[in-house]
Design an enzyme around this catalytic site. Structure first.
Site, PDB file in Angstrom:
ATOM      1  N   LYS A 167       0.829  -1.208   0.000  1.00 41.72           N
ATOM      2  CA  LYS A 167       0.000   0.000   0.000  1.00 41.72           C
ATOM      3  C   LYS A 167       0.868   1.265   0.000  1.00 41.72           C
ATOM      4  CE  LYS A 167      -3.501  -2.494  -0.368  1.00 41.72           C
ATOM      5  NZ  LYS A 167      -4.239  -3.234   0.623  1.00 41.72           N
TER       6      LYS A 167
HETATM    7  C1  LIG Z   1      -5.188  -4.223   1.107  1.00 45.04           C
HETATM    8  C2  LIG Z   1      -6.646  -4.162   1.150  1.00 45.04           C
HETATM    9  C3  LIG Z   1      -7.399  -4.364   2.319  1.00 45.04           C
HETATM   10  C4  LIG Z   1      -6.829  -4.714   3.672  1.00 45.04           C
HETATM   11  O1  LIG Z   1      -5.853  -5.611   3.653  1.00 45.04           O
HETATM   12  P1  LIG Z   1      -4.884  -6.003   4.856  1.00 45.04           P
HETATM   13  O2  LIG Z   1      -3.894  -6.850   4.155  1.00 45.04           O
HETATM   14  O3  LIG Z   1      -5.712  -6.745   5.838  1.00 45.04           O
HETATM   15  O4  LIG Z   1      -4.295  -4.760   5.450  1.00 45.04           O
HETATM   16  C5  LIG Z   1      -8.771  -4.193   2.271  1.00 45.04           C
HETATM   17  N1  LIG Z   1      -9.381  -3.820   1.148  1.00 45.04           N
HETATM   18  C6  LIG Z   1      -8.715  -3.580   0.012  1.00 45.04           C
HETATM   19  C7  LIG Z   1      -9.474  -3.106  -1.183  1.00 45.04           C
HETATM   20  C8  LIG Z   1      -7.337  -3.764  -0.043  1.00 45.04           C
HETATM   21  O5  LIG Z   1      -6.691  -3.539  -1.200  1.00 45.04           O
END
Ligand SMILES: *Cc1c(COP(=O)(O)O)cnc(C)c1O
Length: 347
Positions: A167
Site C-alpha cells: 500500500k
Molecule cells: C489491502 C486491502 C485491504 C486490507 O488488507 P490487509 O492486508 O488486511 O491490510 C482491504 N481492502 C482492500 C481493497 C485492499 O486492497
C-alpha cells in the site's frame, strides 16, 4: 541508534507509547483525533462492522469489485455481503444500486474507493442517512485522496486504511480505523484486545464481549511513523503520474479513461484504463515490457460468496474492460511516456 533497532532492544515491543504516537500522528495527517490502530486493514474492517452493529445473520451492502479482504471481513462478522452494482466507467459502487439493495436486514454499507478513486460519497451518504445505516469506507487504496475538498477519512462513520506491504504507506502489515464518533474508541480498543479494558486492573476487569487479537505493536508502529514522515512525495508522485495519464490518454481509439465524480481527487494507487479488446491490450503491453494487470478478481466469482450471487451489469462491463497500467511512485517520467507511446501505437 536507528529507530527500529532502538525499539527492538527497548524491552517494549508490544502495544505501547509508540502505537499511541502513530495513532495520533496518522490521525493528525487525516485531520481526525479518532484513529484506532490494528494488526491489519482486515482487522480494522471487521472491528468497524462490529462497531456499526453488524451481527450474524445481518446483511451488509458491499461491492464485488475489490480485494477479497473487504468481503471476508463481512463474513468474519457473520453477515452476508449483498452486492451493489458498480459504475461501469470507474468500478465504484453506485448510490442508486445501494438504494435498491437496502432491506430490513441491512446494517451497514461498505464503500470501496477502487484504485484510489473516491466513490460518489455525497449521494451515498444521503441514502445512508435517510435509512439510518452507517457507512464504512474501505480506503485501502485511497490514502491522501480527497472528496469535496476534504481528505478521505472524514466523511463517514468509519474509514479503514491498510498498511499492508504494497500500500501507499506500509508497516509491513497493519491498519487504521478513523471513527467519526469518539464514543467508538474505547469499545474498539476492547474489541482489538480480547474484550479487555486495558485501563483496568487485569485481575479484576470483567470481559463482557468477544474480542480479538487485533492490536498493533511498537515495532510496526515505528515503521509507520518513519513512513508517515516520507509519505507526501510518495502520494504526490502517484497523483502526478495519474494526472499525466489523464492528460495524455484521452484520444486513443479503443481506449477509455475512467470517468469520476467531479468532487473526487483520486490517490491513484492504481491507474485503470478501459479497453474494448482488453486481453489483446494486456498481451501487447506485457510483450512491450509494460507491467499491467487486473489486480483483483471480482469477488462474486469466488465459491465462498455463492450465497450473494446477483445480476451486476455495471460490473460485467467494467470487469471485462479494465486494466491497470503502472503509476506508482517508482514510475519515472521516461517510463510513463513509454507507456503512452505504446498505447498510441495501438494493439
Ligand atoms: C489491502 C486491502 C485491504 C486490507 O488488507 P490487509 O492486508 O488486511 O491490510 C482491504 N481492502 C482492500 C481493497 C485492499 O486492497
Amino acid at each position: 541508534m536507528p529507530r527500529l533497532e532502538a525499539v527492538l532492544y527497548s524491552g517494549q515491543i508490544g502495544e505501547g507509547e509508540v502505537v499511541k504516537q502513530f495513532e495520533s500522528e496518522f490521525g493528525a495527517f487525516i485531520g481526525s483525533p479518532n484513529a484506532l490502530s490494528f494488526s491489519s486493514g482486515t482487522a480494522a474492517l471487521h472491528t468497524a462492522l462490529i462497531l456499526a452493529g453488524v451481527r450474524p445473520g445481518d446483511e451488509v451492502i458491499s461491492t464485488a469489485m475489490t480485494a477479497e479482504p473487504t468481503n471476508m471481513a463481512v463474513m468474519h462478522a457473520g453477515a452476508k455481503p449483498v452486492w451493489g452494482d458498480v459504475d461501469s466507467s470507474n468500478g465504484n459502487i453506485t448510490a442508486d444500486s445501494i438504494a435498491e439493495k437496502i432491506g430490513p436486514k441491512t446494517k451497514a454499507i461498505v464503500v470501496v474507493h477502487y484504485a484510489g478513486v473516491p466513490a460518489s460519497l455525497r449521494c451515498i451518504r444521503e441514502i445512508a442517512t435517510q435509512h439510518g445505516i452507517p457507512v464504512i469506507e474501505d480506503a485501502a487504496h485511497a490514502l491522501g485522496a480527497e472528496y469535496e475538498g476534504q481528505r478521505i477519512g472524514l466523511h463517514s462513520e468509519y474509514v479503514m486504511f491498510s498498511f499492508q506491504a504494497i500500500k501507499h504507506l506500509t508497516t509491513v502489515d497493519g491498519g487504521m480505523l478513523i471513527c467519526k464518533n469518539a464514543a467508538d474508541l474505547p469499545v474498539g480498543r476492547r474489541i482489538r484486545w480480547f474484550g479487555i479494558d486495558r485501563a483496568q486492573s487485569r485481575t479484576s476487569v470483567d470481559v463482557r464481549e468477544v474480542g480479538y487479537k487485533y492490536h498493533m505493536n511498537n515495532v510496526t508502529a515505528t515503521i509507520g511513523l518513519a513512513q508517515l514522515e516520507g509519505i507526501q512525495p510518495v502520494l504526490e508522485r502517484h497523483m502526478e503520474n495519474g494526472a499525466f495519464y489523464d492528460q495524455t490518454l484521452g484520444n486513443i481509439p479503443g481506449l477509455e479513461i475512467c470517468r469520476r465524480d467531479p468532487s473526487a481527487k483520486p490517490a491513484h494507487w492504481l491507474y485503470t484504463v478501459l479497453a474494448e479488446r482488453r486481453d489483446d491490450l494486456s498481451r501487447y503491453l506485457t510483450e512491450a515490457g509494460v507491467e499491467c494487470s487486473q489486480a483483483h478478481r471480482r469477488n462474486d466469482e469466488h465459491p465462498v460468496f455463492v450465497a450473494s450471487k446477483a445480476h451486476l451489469p455495471g460490473l460485467d462491463s467494467f470487469y471485462s474492460r479494465m486494466l491497470h497500467i503502472p503509476c506508482g511512485w517508482w514510475v519515472t517520467d521516461e517510463q510513463r511516456e513509454y507507456v503512452v507511446d505504446c498505447l498510441r501505437r495501438g494493439w
